[in-house]
Design a protein around this motif. Structure first.
Motif, PDB file in Angstrom:
ATOM      1  N   SER A 157     -37.218 -14.938 -74.270  1.00 43.30           N
ATOM      2  CA  SER A 157     -37.913 -14.577 -75.321  1.00 43.30           C
ATOM      3  C   SER A 157     -39.870 -14.560 -75.185  1.00 43.30           C
TER       4      SER A 157
ATOM      5  N   CYS B 282     -39.515 -21.001 -76.999  1.00 43.55           N
ATOM      6  CA  CYS B 282     -38.604 -20.391 -77.884  1.00 43.55           C
ATOM      7  C   CYS B 282     -37.238 -19.834 -76.772  1.00 43.55           C
TER       8      CYS B 282
ATOM      9  N   TYR C  10     -32.650 -15.294 -76.072  1.00 42.70           N
ATOM     10  CA  TYR C  10     -31.705 -14.882 -76.973  1.00 42.70           C
ATOM     11  C   TYR C  10     -30.495 -13.105 -77.070  1.00 42.70           C
TER      12      TYR C  10
ATOM     13  N   TYR D  70     -30.019 -17.293 -80.876  1.00 45.24           N
ATOM     14  CA  TYR D  70     -30.804 -17.752 -79.666  1.00 45.24           C
ATOM     15  C   TYR D  70     -29.606 -18.801 -78.734  1.00 45.24           C
TER      16      TYR D  70
END
Length: 84
Positions: free
Chosen positions: A25, A30, A33, A43
């Motif tokens: 990411s 975050c 993914y 994710y």
């Protein structure tokens, strides 16, 4: 390439096992993914897992939450009355 277990649609189509690349990411908070197709991504740790036992635990939690939700719906419908 890594083996990934996708649980996003586990209650309708089961746990999906795919060989795919894990993308880093670009955002600070975050998680990493994986891409399942051109338009869908999942994710790691939320909808996709690297360990099958974690995916099974997530699917079991999803199943229990769905059952609890359906029980609430049934109770609400049983209390519903159309008598005047």
């Amino acid at each position: 390439m890594a083996k990934v277990f996708i649980t996003k649609y586990a209650l309708t189509s089961g746990i999906k096992e795919v060989e795919t690349e894990i993308h880093k990411s670009t955002f600070k908070d975050c998680p990493n993914y994986v891409r399942d197709s051109a338009y869908s991504f999942h994710y790691i740790g939320k909808d996709a897992f690297l360990d099958k036992s974690e995916a099974l635990n997530k699917a079991e939690d999803m199943r229990k939450k769905k059952i609890a939700s359906l029980h609430k719906q049934i109770e609400k419908l049983e209390k519903l009355s159309f008598n005047e």
